[in-house]
Design a protein around this motif. Structure first.
Motif, PDB file in Angstrom:
ATOM      1  N   CYS A 252     -43.151   6.021 -11.414  1.00  0.00           N
ATOM      2  CA  CYS A 252     -41.755   6.197 -10.983  1.00  0.00           C
ATOM      3  C   CYS A 252     -41.394   7.639 -10.645  1.00  0.00           C
ATOM      4  O   CYS A 252     -40.256   7.926 -10.265  1.00  0.00           O
ATOM      5  CB  CYS A 252     -40.796   5.669 -12.044  1.00  0.00           C
ATOM      6  SG  CYS A 252     -40.746   6.709 -13.534  1.00  0.00           S
TER       7      CYS A 252
ATOM      8  N   ALA B   2     -33.772   2.750 -11.403  1.00  0.00           N
ATOM      9  CA  ALA B   2     -33.718   3.065  -9.975  1.00  0.00           C
ATOM     10  C   ALA B   2     -33.449   4.538  -9.718  1.00  0.00           C
ATOM     11  O   ALA B   2     -33.700   5.039  -8.622  1.00  0.00           O
ATOM     12  CB  ALA B   2     -32.633   2.218  -9.299  1.00  0.00           C
ATOM     13  N   CYS B   3     -32.946   5.265 -10.738  1.00  0.00           N
ATOM     14  CA  CYS B   3     -32.545   6.662 -10.561  1.00  0.00           C
ATOM     15  C   CYS B   3     -33.576   7.665 -11.068  1.00  0.00           C
ATOM     16  O   CYS B   3     -33.401   8.877 -10.889  1.00  0.00           O
ATOM     17  CB  CYS B   3     -31.218   6.922 -11.273  1.00  0.00           C
ATOM     18  SG  CYS B   3     -29.881   5.811 -10.803  1.00  0.00           S
TER      19      CYS B   3
ATOM     20  N   CYS C 216     -34.870  10.654  -8.897  1.00  0.00           N
ATOM     21  CA  CYS C 216     -34.073  10.721  -7.667  1.00  0.00           C
ATOM     22  C   CYS C 216     -33.188  11.966  -7.656  1.00  0.00           C
ATOM     23  O   CYS C 216     -32.471  12.242  -8.625  1.00  0.00           O
ATOM     24  CB  CYS C 216     -33.209   9.466  -7.525  1.00  0.00           C
ATOM     25  SG  CYS C 216     -32.207   9.459  -6.022  1.00  0.00           S
TER      26      CYS C 216
ATOM     27  N   TYR D 279     -29.232  11.597  -8.150  1.00  0.00           N
ATOM     28  CA  TYR D 279     -28.651  11.223  -9.449  1.00  0.00           C
ATOM     29  C   TYR D 279     -27.677  12.286  -9.945  1.00  0.00           C
ATOM     30  O   TYR D 279     -27.953  13.486  -9.895  1.00  0.00           O
ATOM     31  CB  TYR D 279     -29.767  11.018 -10.470  1.00  0.00           C
ATOM     32  CG  TYR D 279     -29.272  10.659 -11.854  1.00  0.00           C
ATOM     33  CD1 TYR D 279     -28.817   9.370 -12.117  1.00  0.00           C
ATOM     34  CD2 TYR D 279     -29.265  11.603 -12.867  1.00  0.00           C
ATOM     35  CE1 TYR D 279     -28.364   9.025 -13.392  1.00  0.00           C
ATOM     36  CE2 TYR D 279     -28.809  11.265 -14.141  1.00  0.00           C
ATOM     37  CZ  TYR D 279     -28.361   9.983 -14.399  1.00  0.00           C
ATOM     38  OH  TYR D 279     -27.917   9.647 -15.655  1.00  0.00           O
TER      39      TYR D 279
ATOM     40  N   ASN E  45     -35.345  -0.796  -7.078  1.00  0.00           N
ATOM     41  CA  ASN E  45     -35.653  -0.123  -5.819  1.00  0.00           C
ATOM     42  C   ASN E  45     -34.392   0.151  -5.015  1.00  0.00           C
ATOM     43  O   ASN E  45     -33.925  -0.691  -4.256  1.00  0.00           O
ATOM     44  CB  ASN E  45     -36.626  -0.973  -4.995  1.00  0.00           C
ATOM     45  CG  ASN E  45     -37.936  -1.200  -5.737  1.00  0.00           C
ATOM     46  OD1 ASN E  45     -38.704  -0.277  -5.929  1.00  0.00           O
ATOM     47  ND2 ASN E  45     -38.168  -2.424  -6.171  1.00  0.00           N
ATOM     48  N   CYS E  46     -33.823   1.328  -5.187  1.00  0.00           N
ATOM     49  CA  CYS E  46     -32.609   1.717  -4.469  1.00  0.00           C
ATOM     50  C   CYS E  46     -32.966   2.154  -3.060  1.00  0.00           C
ATOM     51  O   CYS E  46     -33.899   2.955  -2.858  1.00  0.00           O
ATOM     52  CB  CYS E  46     -31.914   2.865  -5.211  1.00  0.00           C
ATOM     53  SG  CYS E  46     -30.461   3.509  -4.331  1.00  0.00           S
TER      54      CYS E  46
ATOM     55  N   TYR F  19     -32.977   6.055  -2.482  1.00  0.00           N
ATOM     56  CA  TYR F  19     -33.770   6.899  -3.369  1.00  0.00           C
ATOM     57  C   TYR F  19     -34.314   8.110  -2.620  1.00  0.00           C
ATOM     58  O   TYR F  19     -34.866   7.985  -1.532  1.00  0.00           O
ATOM     59  CB  TYR F  19     -34.941   6.095  -3.964  1.00  0.00           C
ATOM     60  CG  TYR F  19     -35.832   6.892  -4.891  1.00  0.00           C
ATOM     61  CD1 TYR F  19     -35.541   6.973  -6.244  1.00  0.00           C
ATOM     62  CD2 TYR F  19     -36.944   7.562  -4.400  1.00  0.00           C
ATOM     63  CE1 TYR F  19     -36.353   7.693  -7.096  1.00  0.00           C
ATOM     64  CE2 TYR F  19     -37.764   8.302  -5.254  1.00  0.00           C
ATOM     65  CZ  TYR F  19     -37.453   8.358  -6.601  1.00  0.00           C
ATOM     66  OH  TYR F  19     -38.257   9.092  -7.436  1.00  0.00           O
TER      67      TYR F  19
END
Length: 222
Positions: free
Chosen positions: A160, A186-187, A190, A193, A216-217, A220
């Motif tokens: 991730c 998802a963050c 990223c 965030y 899964n954004c 991202y």
């Protein structure tokens, strides 16, 4: 003649350890709290049956959550509303090398297996060395511990991209190791965030104020 050991295979937890997953098989897995090994509560080739079982498990547990996955192309996938593979799951059936499991439980090593927020397991050990200025430095070293590619030095999660860098607490009292791994899945990693609370309301980011509802954004940005 059947023995007591033979009947153990009627227990899904035990059977899952020995029986392989099959293409198109649905699995209800424990997504919180995450463990070193995948916990499968239910297996079925019937989407409606698996979905119903997942909903019942979540209703029956207050401190444990479950999600539905499908086994496709040797990986776990999230499913869409039709029960079809939608996106690769961050949580997989990780295979940890035996030597790292033994080191984790050993009382003679200053090391441990750690599970990233996304479920990826890695091996963290406390190491000491002398800096160029001659000062002793203690830091945490993160290594891959899976059967494939074990022993590689990593600073970010291969699954991730979350930071895995840890320092000795005596060096920096303000260091917050859990900053990234405690984010919504998802963050993790990223750049968008935000994660600041305003008047009791958490602003996850400027694009999705309340966060994204899956792993899964679409926005991202590493």
């Amino acid at each position: 003649m059947d023995t007591e050991q033979d009947f153990l295979f009627f227990n899904p937890r035990i059977a899952t350890k020995y029986n392989p997953f099959y293409e198109g098989e649905y699995m209800v897995i424990q997504t919180y709290p995450r463990e070193y090994k995948l916990i499968v509560e239910h297996r079925s080739f019937d989407y409606k049956n698996a979905k119903s079982h997942c909903e019942l498990e979540n209703l029956a547990h207050d401190y444990t959550s479950f999600s539905l996955r499908i086994f496709h192309d040797d990986k776990l996938w999230e499913v869409n509303y039709k029960g079809e593979p939608k996106s690769i799951s961050k949580q997989q059936n990780w295979k940890i090398a035996q030597e790292y499991l033994e080191a984790h439980y050993s009382t003679h090593t200053n090391a441990e297996l750690v599970v990233c927020q996304c479920s990826y397991p890695y091996f963290s050990s406390l190491t000491s060395y002398i800096s160029n200025s001659g000062q002793p430095i203690t830091s945490w070293q993160s290594l891959t511990c899976l059967v494939e590619g074990k022993g590689q030095d990593i600073q970010t999660c291969p699954n991730c991209n979350a930071s895995l860098v840890r320092v000795d607490e005596s060096e920096d009292d303000d260091f917050d190791f859990d900053d990234q791994v405690n984010r919504p899945i998802a963050c993790i990693g990223c750049a968008n965030y935000h994660g600041v609370e305003y008047e009791g309301n958490m602003l996850v980011c400027g694009i999705h104020a309340h966060g994204w509802d899956s792993e899964n954004c679409p926005d991202y940005h590493p």
